[in-house]
Design a protein around this motif. Sequence first.
Motif, mmCIF file in Angstrom:
data_model
loop_
_atom_site.group_PDB
_atom_site.id
_atom_site.type_symbol
_atom_site.label_atom_id
_atom_site.label_comp_id
_atom_site.label_asym_id
_atom_site.label_seq_id
_atom_site.Cartn_x
_atom_site.Cartn_y
_atom_site.Cartn_z
ATOM 1 N N GLY A 305 0.829 -1.195 0.000
ATOM 2 C CA GLY A 305 0.000 0.000 0.000
ATOM 3 C C GLY A 305 0.861 1.242 0.000
ATOM 4 N N ALA A 306 0.217 2.384 -0.121
ATOM 5 C CA ALA A 306 0.915 3.667 -0.164
ATOM 6 C C ALA A 306 0.764 4.386 1.167
ATOM 7 C CB ALA A 306 0.362 4.535 -1.294
ATOM 8 N N ALA A 307 1.880 4.873 1.681
ATOM 9 C CA ALA A 307 1.835 5.692 2.889
ATOM 10 C C ALA A 307 1.541 7.138 2.485
ATOM 11 C CB ALA A 307 3.164 5.596 3.627
ATOM 12 N N PRO A 308 0.843 7.922 3.333
ATOM 13 C CA PRO A 308 0.455 7.567 4.701
ATOM 14 C C PRO A 308 -0.873 6.820 4.835
ATOM 15 C CG PRO A 308 -0.046 9.868 4.297
ATOM 16 C CD PRO A 308 0.625 9.363 3.046
ATOM 17 N N ASP A 309 -1.611 6.621 3.718
ATOM 18 C CA ASP A 309 -2.930 5.993 3.839
ATOM 19 C C ASP A 309 -2.849 4.609 4.470
ATOM 20 O OD1 ASP A 309 -3.970 8.217 2.636
ATOM 21 O OD2 ASP A 309 -4.125 7.330 0.640
ATOM 22 N N ALA A 310 -1.794 3.832 4.138
ATOM 23 C CA ALA A 310 -1.678 2.459 4.621
ATOM 24 C C ALA A 310 -1.259 2.376 6.082
ATOM 25 C CB ALA A 310 -0.680 1.685 3.758
ATOM 26 N N LEU A 311 -0.983 3.510 6.708
ATOM 27 C CA LEU A 311 -0.486 3.497 8.082
ATOM 28 C C LEU A 311 -1.598 3.514 9.125
ATOM 29 C CD1 LEU A 311 2.334 6.182 7.697
ATOM 30 C CD2 LEU A 311 2.577 3.690 7.523
ATOM 31 N N SER A 312 -2.787 3.906 8.739
ATOM 32 C CA SER A 312 -3.814 4.254 9.725
ATOM 33 C C SER A 312 -4.243 3.076 10.590
ATOM 34 C CB SER A 312 -5.030 4.847 9.020
ATOM 35 O OG SER A 312 -5.556 3.931 8.066
#
Length: 398
Positions: A305-312
């Motif tokens: 996935g792509a950060a920052p979206d995948a970090l939540s």
Amino acid sequence: MSADPWLTIVGLNEDGPDGLAPASRKALADAEVVMGASRHLTLLSDLSAETIEWPVPFANGIPLLLDLRGRKAVVLASGDPFWHGAGAIIAQHLSPSEWRTLPAPSTMSLAAAALGWPLESTLTMGLHAAPFSDLRPHLSEGQRAIITVRDGGAVSNLANWLSSVGFGRSTLHILEALGGPRERIRQTRADESQPVDIQHPVSVALEFFGGSTIPLANGRPDHLFENDGQITKRPVRALSLSALAPQTGEHLWDIGGGSGSIAIEWLLAHPSCQATIIENDKTRAARIAQNAANLGAARLNVVVGAAPDALSDLPLPDAVFVGGGISDEMLTYLWENLPEGTRVVANAVTLEAEVLLATWHEQKGGDLLRVELAHANPLGRKRGWKSSYPIVQWSVTK
């Protein structure tokens, strides 16, 4: 802990009732019901209590055990129930006052006694439910290990794996039914054919010979990590890991994993360390997972996935490494969402990224480091320095 809990976990070796301590004998004599694997119940064929065979998979037996509350119960386990055994799993489902354990010598103790090996300086691992590659960081000429394996067939698989990583000259001591009348110890080499009549339970004592050793220091050789050119090179990796400063039990986020080298070396720092890589490229993510498995760090969590979206949705880290895709949006997200005390290390190669890190360093503090490296290369008939792109590294504790 209560002096008289309803459950007793009794360690049992292959010598059956002959090797039981008085306390274990009394627990069995007082029991209303005894649970254990078929092999264990067979070793105690003269039991007067009701017997229940522990089902497979192991987890299916927990509800059966919990239904016995209020009755005097014994669970049979191999050797020391708290050394890669059933004890720790069972204890998670009970209060401390409900159980006690009466251990017998562990497989490791029996193996060391049989071979005359000092247990305090011998690696011990349970690989009956873990990949053989967990051994990879420990493969070193002349070192010893005692491991448990799933069954007799696993011995050949282990030997083949050792040969595949260059340690085919290693000695295998095949240890069957230690401590009982069926005990047998045979010696082979990893690159030889293994016996086909190996009886359960089986463990293997190893003496490693041949092959290349993975260094212990940060900055392992680059060739250990399959990559497509996206890799934090050895000297910069060593500096980055020094700044990240892994500690026992800590969790790392590695954003933009590349080859996975930073996160893998973080995991190699200590077996309790955890790491999650966020990598947007599926091919690289698969390569990272394979690198981790090859180097004894299969516990690495790879998130595509792509950060920052995948970090939540990830568990919060103790440290964060940003090696790719650095942006003001990324750093803002980290600063707004990470708990105080989190260590952040970010590396920049481009001028734009350098300016970004310089700005954040001015606002948030920390250390800003510029690393310029040059390697000696042929220059005509002589040699000259070939410079790499300079790296700017910002390290800060929120």
